[in-house]
Motif scaffolding. Sequence first.
Motif, PDB file in Angstrom:
ATOM      1  N   GLN A  57      -1.344   2.795  -7.283  1.00  0.00           N
ATOM      2  CA  GLN A  57      -0.411   1.982  -8.064  1.00  0.00           C
ATOM      3  C   GLN A  57       0.589   1.256  -7.170  1.00  0.00           C
ATOM      4  N   LEU A  58       1.122   1.953  -6.185  1.00  0.00           N
ATOM      5  CA  LEU A  58       2.140   1.355  -5.321  1.00  0.00           C
ATOM      6  C   LEU A  58       1.585   0.237  -4.441  1.00  0.00           C
ATOM      7  N   THR A  59       0.310   0.294  -4.107  1.00  0.00           N
ATOM      8  CA  THR A  59      -0.300  -0.736  -3.257  1.00  0.00           C
ATOM      9  C   THR A  59      -0.991  -1.820  -4.076  1.00  0.00           C
ATOM     10  N   HIS A  60      -0.922  -1.718  -5.420  1.00  0.00           N
ATOM     11  CA  HIS A  60      -1.581  -2.703  -6.283  1.00  0.00           C
ATOM     12  C   HIS A  60      -0.631  -3.233  -7.362  1.00  0.00           C
ATOM     13  N   GLU A  61       0.654  -3.283  -7.021  1.00  0.00           N
ATOM     14  CA  GLU A  61       1.668  -3.887  -7.883  1.00  0.00           C
ATOM     15  C   GLU A  61       1.697  -3.263  -9.283  1.00  0.00           C
ATOM     16  N   GLN A  62       1.525  -1.965  -9.343  1.00  0.00           N
ATOM     17  CA  GLN A  62       1.614  -1.229 -10.595  1.00  0.00           C
ATOM     18  C   GLN A  62       2.795  -0.260 -10.523  1.00  0.00           C
ATOM     19  N   MET A  63       3.340   0.077 -11.656  1.00  0.00           N
ATOM     20  CA  MET A  63       4.518   0.943 -11.711  1.00  0.00           C
ATOM     21  C   MET A  63       4.109   2.380 -12.020  1.00  0.00           C
ATOM     22  N   GLU A  94       9.126   5.348  -0.479  1.00  0.00           N
ATOM     23  CA  GLU A  94       9.710   5.043   0.832  1.00  0.00           C
ATOM     24  C   GLU A  94       8.658   4.429   1.748  1.00  0.00           C
ATOM     25  N   PHE A  95       7.424   4.970   1.713  1.00  0.00           N
ATOM     26  CA  PHE A  95       6.345   4.398   2.515  1.00  0.00           C
ATOM     27  C   PHE A  95       6.093   2.945   2.108  1.00  0.00           C
ATOM     28  N   LYS A  96       6.118   2.697   0.812  1.00  0.00           N
ATOM     29  CA  LYS A  96       5.892   1.329   0.340  1.00  0.00           C
ATOM     30  C   LYS A  96       6.993   0.398   0.850  1.00  0.00           C
ATOM     31  N   GLU A  97       8.234   0.849   0.728  1.00  0.00           N
ATOM     32  CA  GLU A  97       9.350  -0.004   1.143  1.00  0.00           C
ATOM     33  C   GLU A  97       9.297  -0.291   2.636  1.00  0.00           C
ATOM     34  N   TRP A  98       9.163   0.752   3.446  1.00  0.00           N
ATOM     35  CA  TRP A  98       9.225   0.579   4.885  1.00  0.00           C
ATOM     36  C   TRP A  98       7.957  -0.054   5.440  1.00  0.00           C
ATOM     37  N   TYR A  99       6.822   0.479   5.064  1.00  0.00           N
ATOM     38  CA  TYR A  99       5.559   0.069   5.702  1.00  0.00           C
ATOM     39  C   TYR A  99       4.909  -1.113   4.988  1.00  0.00           C
ATOM     40  N   PHE A 100       4.703  -0.982   3.668  1.00  0.00           N
ATOM     41  CA  PHE A 100       3.957  -1.986   2.917  1.00  0.00           C
ATOM     42  C   PHE A 100       4.758  -3.275   2.761  1.00  0.00           C
ATOM     43  N   ASP A 101       6.068  -3.157   2.464  1.00  0.00           N
ATOM     44  CA  ASP A 101       6.889  -4.331   2.206  1.00  0.00           C
ATOM     45  C   ASP A 101       7.559  -4.889   3.464  1.00  0.00           C
ATOM     46  N   ARG A 102       7.980  -4.010   4.369  1.00  0.00           N
ATOM     47  CA  ARG A 102       8.776  -4.455   5.523  1.00  0.00           C
ATOM     48  C   ARG A 102       8.050  -4.293   6.856  1.00  0.00           C
ATOM     49  N   HIS A 103       6.845  -3.711   6.834  1.00  0.00           N
ATOM     50  CA  HIS A 103       6.019  -3.566   8.042  1.00  0.00           C
ATOM     51  C   HIS A 103       6.694  -2.713   9.109  1.00  0.00           C
ATOM     52  N   ILE A 104       7.408  -1.709   8.682  1.00  0.00           N
ATOM     53  CA  ILE A 104       8.087  -0.792   9.595  1.00  0.00           C
ATOM     54  C   ILE A 104       7.473   0.598   9.432  1.00  0.00           C
ATOM     55  N   SER A 150      -4.606   4.432   3.217  1.00  0.00           N
ATOM     56  CA  SER A 150      -6.021   4.252   2.875  1.00  0.00           C
ATOM     57  C   SER A 150      -6.211   3.442   1.607  1.00  0.00           C
ATOM     58  N   PHE A 151      -5.157   3.281   0.809  1.00  0.00           N
ATOM     59  CA  PHE A 151      -5.263   2.526  -0.440  1.00  0.00           C
ATOM     60  C   PHE A 151      -4.872   1.055  -0.275  1.00  0.00           C
ATOM     61  N   ILE A 152      -4.493   0.658   0.916  1.00  0.00           N
ATOM     62  CA  ILE A 152      -4.151  -0.737   1.171  1.00  0.00           C
ATOM     63  C   ILE A 152      -5.441  -1.533   1.343  1.00  0.00           C
ATOM     64  N   GLU A 153      -5.578  -2.612   0.609  1.00  0.00           N
ATOM     65  CA  GLU A 153      -6.786  -3.427   0.656  1.00  0.00           C
ATOM     66  C   GLU A 153      -6.920  -4.113   2.013  1.00  0.00           C
ATOM     67  N   PRO A 154      -8.168  -4.346   2.473  1.00  0.00           N
ATOM     68  CA  PRO A 154      -8.366  -5.002   3.771  1.00  0.00           C
ATOM     69  C   PRO A 154      -7.672  -6.356   3.886  1.00  0.00           C
ATOM     70  N   GLY A 155      -7.526  -7.067   2.770  1.00  0.00           N
ATOM     71  CA  GLY A 155      -6.892  -8.383   2.803  1.00  0.00           C
ATOM     72  C   GLY A 155      -5.426  -8.354   3.173  1.00  0.00           C
ATOM     73  N   TYR A 156      -4.819  -7.177   3.185  1.00  0.00           N
ATOM     74  CA  TYR A 156      -3.408  -7.044   3.592  1.00  0.00           C
ATOM     75  C   TYR A 156      -3.223  -7.458   5.051  1.00  0.00           C
ATOM     76  N   PHE A 157      -4.251  -7.209   5.880  1.00  0.00           N
ATOM     77  CA  PHE A 157      -4.216  -7.561   7.291  1.00  0.00           C
ATOM     78  C   PHE A 157      -5.042  -8.820   7.540  1.00  0.00           C
ATOM     79  N   PRO A 158      -4.799  -9.554   8.634  1.00  0.00           N
ATOM     80  CA  PRO A 158      -3.723  -9.317   9.602  1.00  0.00           C
ATOM     81  C   PRO A 158      -2.360  -9.746   9.066  1.00  0.00           C
ATOM     82  N   VAL A 159      -1.317  -9.105   9.578  1.00  0.00           N
ATOM     83  CA  VAL A 159       0.063  -9.432   9.218  1.00  0.00           C
ATOM     84  C   VAL A 159       0.632 -10.364  10.289  1.00  0.00           C
ATOM     85  N   TYR A 160       1.306 -11.414   9.863  1.00  0.00           N
ATOM     86  CA  TYR A 160       1.869 -12.394  10.798  1.00  0.00           C
ATOM     87  C   TYR A 160       3.397 -12.291  10.799  1.00  0.00           C
TER      88      TYR A 160
END
Length: 372
Positions: free
Chosen positions: A157-163, A216-226, A244-254
């Motif tokens: 849910q957190l990696t697919h814009e679900q609450m 917290e993982f979503k905020e730091w890693y998924f949203d802010r790349h930290i 492991s739930f992040i889709e391949p299209g998330y990368f590469p990050v610029y």
Amino acid sequence: MSLLNVGIIGQSGFIGYHFAQYLRLHGDKIKVVPFDAAYFQNPNQLKLFVQQCDTIVHLAAMNRGPDDEVYATNVGLVEKLINALEQAKHTPHVIFSSSIQEERDNAYGRSKRDGARLLAAWAERNSASFTSLIIPNVFGPFGRPFHNSVVATFCHQLTHEQMPGIKVDASLSLLPVQDLAREIFKAIEGAYDMPVVHLDVTAERRVSEILNRLCEFKEWYFDRHIIPDLHGPFDTALFNTFRSFIEPGYFPVYPEVHTDDRGYLAEVLKELSGGQVFFSLTKPGITRGNHFHMRKVERFFVIQGEAVIRLRRVGTDRIIEYHVQGSRPSFVDMPVNYTHSITNIGTTDVLTLFWTNELFDPKDPDTFYEEV
């Protein structure tokens, strides 16, 4: 030394997949006997399967559905296995994945309790070895959301814009799936001399605590790349599950590139925990890597030249490719259980920065070689 033939019933499931990949690391000791769920519909095939096994690890189970169906399915699988063993007149060591829900009065718990009793009775009649593992709540990479665990559901849910939502803020006894794989392997090797083994819990967390940490993982890693601060092995296992739930299209990050008369500057990595940053220079046409990790968090950042980064989840055939170049700096993170490589496909040297969350230990490198 002859190999031990191990059959995994439920090899295509969540735990079965991770355990099969773990056994691949012990190919000098173990040979995995292929299994297909269709064998349960063909007594002769099931009989042939059990005849080939020195050890059978029974992981297959139904844990969602109408109560009567859950109970009948799980006990029925055990009964069919016992019938095949009796017909084959063969007595392999049978390891049964039971559950802490044995103590609860629900269909799944009753099916596990009664399945263990049936297998224990078979073992006693035939002077065979039997081990019932009482397993807590298991989580890990590639779990099925809304099925395997609340951790998998929240991560999806957190990696697919679900609450995500909490229905019951229960306290959960948790065990990472890779820790479970090690425990099953220990049972195969005879580390336990009792028929019932209550596996140790890695951590106790309330559902709300799990969700808060994943947020917290979503905020730091998924949203802010930290990279977040990881508080020990359990936290790292939870983070790897989230990744492991992040889709391949998330990368590469610029990341943002800051330019002036001197050139340009791009932040390679921001982290809240320790780790190791290093770099390599790769000549044209050369490939580095072709290995995977089971616990490390690792990042590739190409800052010069042109390269292709390839990943393949071990045990599968799909290859993911990322074409990267220093003229547009980008990074790609390596998921656990994905073998990966980087190849210089240009005419000039490739300069790559690498970061991992732990210092290299030659006694425990967590690096397993396999061609992508």
